[in-house]
Motif scaffolding. Structure first.
Motif, PDB file in Angstrom:
ATOM      1  N   ALA A  59       7.947  -4.733  -5.116  1.00 22.32           N
ATOM      2  CA  ALA A  59       7.090  -3.858  -4.305  1.00 22.32           C
ATOM      3  C   ALA A  59       6.000  -4.604  -3.543  1.00 22.32           C
ATOM      4  O   ALA A  59       5.585  -4.155  -2.473  1.00 22.32           O
TER       5      ALA A  59
ATOM      6  N   ALA B 173       5.068 -11.592   1.463  1.00 24.25           N
ATOM      7  CA  ALA B 173       5.123 -11.121   0.078  1.00 24.25           C
ATOM      8  C   ALA B 173       3.996 -11.746  -0.724  1.00 24.25           C
ATOM      9  O   ALA B 173       3.467 -12.813  -0.387  1.00 24.25           O
TER      10      ALA B 173
ATOM     11  N   ASN C  67       8.294 -10.668   7.513  1.00 21.96           N
ATOM     12  CA  ASN C  67       7.886 -10.150   6.206  1.00 21.96           C
ATOM     13  C   ASN C  67       6.921 -11.110   5.530  1.00 21.96           C
ATOM     14  O   ASN C  67       6.971 -12.324   5.742  1.00 21.96           O
TER      15      ASN C  67
ATOM     16  N   ASN D 227       6.414  -0.862   3.748  1.00 23.98           N
ATOM     17  CA  ASN D 227       5.390  -0.331   2.859  1.00 23.98           C
ATOM     18  C   ASN D 227       4.069  -0.115   3.580  1.00 23.98           C
ATOM     19  O   ASN D 227       3.584  -0.998   4.291  1.00 23.98           O
TER      20      ASN D 227
ATOM     21  N   GLY E 268      12.828  -4.558  -8.574  1.00 23.02           N
ATOM     22  CA  GLY E 268      13.075  -5.990  -8.471  1.00 23.02           C
ATOM     23  C   GLY E 268      12.791  -6.778  -9.733  1.00 23.02           C
ATOM     24  O   GLY E 268      13.276  -7.903  -9.879  1.00 23.02           O
TER      25      GLY E 268
ATOM     26  N   ALA F  85      10.719   0.690  -6.858  1.00 23.21           N
ATOM     27  CA  ALA F  85      11.223  -0.664  -6.636  1.00 23.21           C
ATOM     28  C   ALA F  85      11.574  -1.298  -7.977  1.00 23.21           C
ATOM     29  O   ALA F  85      10.757  -1.313  -8.898  1.00 23.21           O
TER      30      ALA F  85
ATOM     31  N   VAL G  25       6.192   2.029  -4.153  1.00 21.33           N
ATOM     32  CA  VAL G  25       6.044   1.831  -2.709  1.00 21.33           C
ATOM     33  C   VAL G  25       6.071   3.175  -1.993  1.00 21.33           C
ATOM     34  O   VAL G  25       6.719   4.127  -2.430  1.00 21.33           O
TER      35      VAL G  25
ATOM     36  N   THR H 279      10.413  -3.663   1.482  1.00 18.19           N
ATOM     37  CA  THR H 279      11.060  -3.655   0.171  1.00 18.19           C
ATOM     38  C   THR H 279      12.409  -2.939   0.260  1.00 18.19           C
ATOM     39  O   THR H 279      12.510  -1.857   0.842  1.00 18.19           O
TER      40      THR H 279
ATOM     41  N   GLN I 208       5.159  -6.537  -1.185  1.00 15.50           N
ATOM     42  CA  GLN I 208       5.476  -7.177   0.081  1.00 15.50           C
ATOM     43  C   GLN I 208       5.489  -6.110   1.171  1.00 15.50           C
ATOM     44  O   GLN I 208       5.336  -4.918   0.893  1.00 15.50           O
TER      45      GLN I 208
ATOM     46  N   GLU J 109      13.676  -6.753  -3.848  1.00 18.57           N
ATOM     47  CA  GLU J 109      13.430  -5.423  -4.397  1.00 18.57           C
ATOM     48  C   GLU J 109      12.089  -5.289  -5.103  1.00 18.57           C
ATOM     49  O   GLU J 109      11.822  -4.273  -5.750  1.00 18.57           O
TER      50      GLU J 109
END
Length: 462
Positions: free
Chosen positions: A149, A49, A47, A78, A137, A135, A111, A154, A151, A147
């Motif tokens: 978006a 971000a 991942n 995403n 977060g 999302a 997302v 998600t 990245q 959480e």
């Protein structure tokens, strides 16, 4: 799900984030694949971000942990993300908003992509499904990194996601999550306009699952009006235009909802939701956007810049019952309250403060502009509330993520949106404007948003 179930212990290094998941959430959920060996677990996906390292800083791309979903959550890989005024405001105003958000922060709310993993209690999705998600977060009590978006992967609550039709592109679909959530919260929330819910044709409802609501608070979108996307053949009434099939007001007692700012992201969704619930809609937009707003279902649309716009709207309503007024966009609150007072409406929902935060400089320390904006916001809100209360009007600011905690969330994301998108009763609006491909292009999208965008949602492909 409790805060402890979803919160990871995050350690920041000079080059990447590392995470130690708490009980209840693992790096990968072996239950998704019963044949997976317990001694040779499948490696977690890689991942990345986009991180806001400090107040006012530019966003930077770094490696980030992959977090598996909790019982009521899904993970989306995403393919498209969108930017909202909230993201730009958080970056440019420091801790004026979202003081609880730790640094480095992963911003973003919208997302769209493919589901790659589902929690044990989720039944509406399976890996490989195409979906959009809201999302959350940036909200209190959430896993802020996992959480967000901005990245590649998600974590999204299962009750804040919807399948999308195969024919709908990710870039089109991703304009929806925050905007449609804010519009639904404003129209149907018990503390907002409290309207009846949209109806779903027999047999069109989505399958339910056991995802449970959880969470709190996020401001609405306030994108500016702009270019027309659709047109409608219509008659005229002063500055207003009326299509033949959109719940026209003349000679009827149909309940009416006024949406000020109909070509904004939130306004575009509010018009469609109000029409789906059986209300006639009167809206405002710049003249070049009248056809676009009519195409979304408004019965009348007026030029918000006209000096007689409030008077014209009141005359067009002509005594029809007004269920409520929804104000979207800077400067919309005062005319919305004036319309409510003149038409007997008792509820106004406000998506945007009267003073624009985009005027604030993106830097630390006190400034004359910050002082002006703060005093202007305080004075205008005090005057607005006093005027509202003197007329018996309840005027509340709307927070899009309140639907995580009430009946509006399941109604929208489970019962209405999947079927409405599938059969074309609801369209993704406004049109996306793709800024680039890759997380590194999000900063350019935010810079462009700060300059002002016309009837578009800025999107980045991944």
């Amino acid at each position: 799900m409790t805060h402890d179930d979803i919160t990871a212990k995050v350690t920041v290094t000079s080059t990447h984030l590392t995470a130690t998941p708490t009980p209840g959430r693992t790096e990968m959920n072996s239950a998704v694949n019963p044949s997976r060996s317990k001694t040779t677990p499948t490696p977690a996906p890689s991942n990345s971000a986009l991180l806001l390292d400090a107040r006012y800083a530019d966003l930077v791309v770094r490696a980030a942990p992959y977090t598996a979903p909790g019982a009521h959550e899904i993970v989306i890989r995403n393919r498209a993300i969108a930017v909202n005024p909230l993201d730009e405001i958080k970056q440019s105003t420091g801790d004026l908003m979202y003081r609880w958000l730790p640094y480095p922060a992963v911003l973003g709310e919208d997302v769209a992509g493919e589901v790659v993993e589902v929690g044990s209690a989720v039944t509406r999705f399976q890996p490989g499904d195409r979906a959009i998600g809201y999302a959350v977060g940036m909200e209190k009590g959430r896993n802020h990194q996992a959480e967000g978006a901005f990245q590649l992967f998600t974590v999204v609550q299962g009750n804040l996601a919807s399948p999308i039709p195969d024919a709908m592109s990710f870039e089109d679909a991703v304009v929806l999550p925050l905007a449609v959530s804010t519009a639904a919260s404003a129209l149907f929330g018990r503390d907002q306009l409290g309207l009846r819910h949209p109806t779903t044709p027999a047999g069109a409802g989505a399958q339910g699952d056991s995802t449970a609501p959880n969470g709190a608070g996020a401001h609405g979108d306030s994108s500016a009006q702009g270019d027309s996307r659709q047109s409608a053949d219509s008659g005229t009434l002063g500055d207003a235009r009326q299509p033949a099939d959109s719940g026209a007001l003349a000679g009827s007692r149909t309940e009416t909802v006024v949406v000020w700012g109909g070509s904004t992201s939130v306004g575009s969704n509010a018009i469609q939701l109000a029409r789906a619930a059986g209300y006639a809609v009167i809206s405002t937009a710049s003249p070049r956007n009248h056809d676009y707003v009519l195409g979304l279902g408004a019965a009348r649309v007026f030029d918000y810049g006209s000096p007689t716009v409030v008077k014209d709207i009141i005359e067009a309503i002509a005594g029809a019952p007004v269920a409520g007024v929804f104000a979207v966009g800077t400067g919309s609150a005062e005319p919305a309250v004036a319309i409510a007072a003149a038409t007997g409406a008792k509820r106004v929902s406000l998506a945007t403060p009267s003073v624009s935060l985009a005027r604030l400089p993106r830097r630390a320390g006190p400034s004359l502009e910050l002082m002006r904006v703060g005093l202007g916001m305080l004075a205008s809100n005090v005057a607005l509330q006093a005027r509202s209360r003197s007329r018996g009007i309840k005027a509340n600011y709307v927070w899009g993520s309140t639907l995580m905690n009430d009946e509006v969330g399941p109604m929208l994301w489970r019962d209405f949106l999947p079927a409405a998108l599938a059969d074309g009763r609801f369209v993704a609006a406004p049109r996306p404007q793709v800024v680039g491909s890759g997380l590194e292009h999000v900063q350019a999208a935010l810079d462009l948003l700060r300059q002002g965008v016309s009837a578009r949602k800025l999107v980045v492909l991944l």
